[in-house]
Design a protein around this motif. Structure first.
Motif, mmCIF file in Angstrom:
data_model
loop_
_atom_site.group_PDB
_atom_site.id
_atom_site.type_symbol
_atom_site.label_atom_id
_atom_site.label_comp_id
_atom_site.label_asym_id
_atom_site.label_seq_id
_atom_site.Cartn_x
_atom_site.Cartn_y
_atom_site.Cartn_z
ATOM 1 N N LYS A 155 -2.902 7.000 -5.348
ATOM 2 C CA LYS A 155 -1.445 6.954 -5.239
ATOM 3 C C LYS A 155 -0.826 8.043 -6.097
ATOM 4 O O LYS A 155 -1.473 8.648 -6.944
ATOM 5 C CB LYS A 155 -0.921 5.586 -5.702
ATOM 6 C CG LYS A 155 -1.570 4.394 -5.028
ATOM 7 C CD LYS A 155 -1.320 4.392 -3.536
ATOM 8 C CE LYS A 155 -1.926 3.164 -2.879
ATOM 9 N NZ LYS A 155 -1.776 3.206 -1.407
ATOM 10 N N ALA A 164 2.606 4.875 -0.816
ATOM 11 C CA ALA A 164 2.123 6.197 -1.191
ATOM 12 C C ALA A 164 2.601 6.563 -2.593
ATOM 13 O O ALA A 164 1.912 7.249 -3.344
ATOM 14 C CB ALA A 164 2.613 7.241 -0.191
ATOM 15 N N ASP A 211 0.829 -1.206 0.000
ATOM 16 C CA ASP A 211 0.000 0.000 0.000
ATOM 17 C C ASP A 211 0.867 1.261 0.000
ATOM 18 O O ASP A 211 0.714 2.143 0.850
ATOM 19 C CB ASP A 211 -0.933 0.006 1.212
ATOM 20 C CG ASP A 211 -2.048 1.034 1.077
ATOM 21 O OD1 ASP A 211 -2.409 1.377 -0.062
ATOM 22 O OD2 ASP A 211 -2.538 1.514 2.116
#
Length: 241
Positions: free
Chosen positions: A213, A181, A179
Motif C-alpha cells: 500500500k 490503494a 483493500d
C-alpha cells in the motif's frame, strides 16, 4: 500488557512499484478572494509509491489538515492535479467522490472514531457491508486482519473495553478492510503515550510494506518519524523535503 502479534502472512507487492499511488502536482488551496485571500496550501508536489509510508510533519496550523483533506479527495484544490490509483480525482464530479473514496482509500483518524455500540468485528465488517460485499467473505477477512494485528481475542469486545492502542489498531484494520490503494492517517498517535504511539505506527508501516500500500501520515509527533520511509515538512502551508 502489550499483545504479542502473530507472524503475518506475506502479501503480494504491487506489480509496478515505480508508479505512484498518490500524485499531487502543484496543488494549492486558497480561501476568500481579492485582498481577503488566505493561502492555506502553497503549490505542493508529492508522489507516494506502493510500499511507502510518508510522514508529513509540521506544527499545529501549518496546513497539515488541508493537505490531508486534498490528498484524501475530501477537499478540492484551488488549482493543481491530484491523481489517486491512476484516477485524476480533480476531474471527477462531486457525486462520484464518496464511492471512489470507499473503494480506494482507507482513513485512520486522530481519535479512532469507533462506533461505541459495535463490536470490534462489526467495526470492520461495516465497511464491506456499505460497499455491498458478501458478508461471509467480509467476516473471514475481518478475522484474518484481527489475527494479523493481534486482536482476534478482542473481536467480540466493544470499544470501551479496549485500550487506546488497541482502538487505534482496530482503526488500522478497519482502514484495510476495503483493500485500499492509499491509507491516510491523521495524527494517529496524538492521544497515545510514546510506547503505544510507536506500536501503532510500527503496525501501520508493516501493513503498508507487506501489502504494497501507499500511506501518508500527518503528524507533529517527532517520536515516530524514524519509523517512516520518508519525512516531508510543512510550515505555513509550504511543503518541503
Amino acid at each position: 500488557m502489550t499483545a504479542i502479534l502473530e507472524t503475518p502472512r506475506p502479501f503480494p507487492q504491487a506489480a509496478n512499484s515505480t508508479t505512484p499511488i498518490l500524485s499531487l502536482r502543484n496543488v494549492t488551496r486558497t480561501y476568500g478572494d481579492g485582498e481577503g485571500t488566505i493561502t492555506a496550501l502553497h503549490p505542493a508536489t508529492l508522489d507516494v509509491r506502493p510500499g511507502e509510508l510518508v510522514a508529513v510533519n509540521g506544527p499545529s496550523g501549518s496546513g497539515k489538515s488541508t493537505f490531508l483533506s486534498i490528498a484524501g479527495a475530501l477537499l478540492r484544490p484551488t488549482s493543481g492535479q491530484v491523481v489517486i490509483a491512476g484516477q485524476d480525482v480533480t476531474a471527477l464530479p462531486q457525486g462520484a467522490l464518496p464511492a471512489f473514496r470507499l473503494k480506494h482509500l482507507g482513513f485512520v483518524l486522530q481519535s479512532s472514531n469507533l462506533i461505541p455500540y459495535l463490536t470490534v468485528r462489526e467495526q470492520l465488517t461495516l465497511v464491506p457491508h456499505l460497499a455491498g460485499r458478501n458478508s461471509r467473505e467480509a467476516a473471514r477477512q475481518a478475522d484474518e486482519l484481527l489475527r494479523t494485528l493481534g486482536l482476534l481475542d478482542r473481536a467480540r469486545h466493544f470499544p470501551d473495553a479496549l485500550s487506546g492502542g488497541q482502538r487505534q489498531r482496530v482503526a488500522i484494520a478497519r482502514a484495510l478492510m476495503n483493500d485500499p490503494a492509499l491509507i491516510l492517517a491523521d495524527e494517529p498517535t496524538a492521544s497515545l503515550d510514546g510506547t503505544r504511539g510507536r506500536e501503532v505506527v510500527q503496525m501501520l508501516a508493516r501493513e503498508v510494506h507487506e501489502r504494497g500500500k501507499a500511506a501518508v501520515m500527518v503528524t507533529h509527533d517527532e517520536r515516530v518519524l524514524d519509523l517512516c520511509d520518508r519525512v516531508v515538512r510543512i510550515v505555513d502551508g509550504r511543503l518541503s523535503g
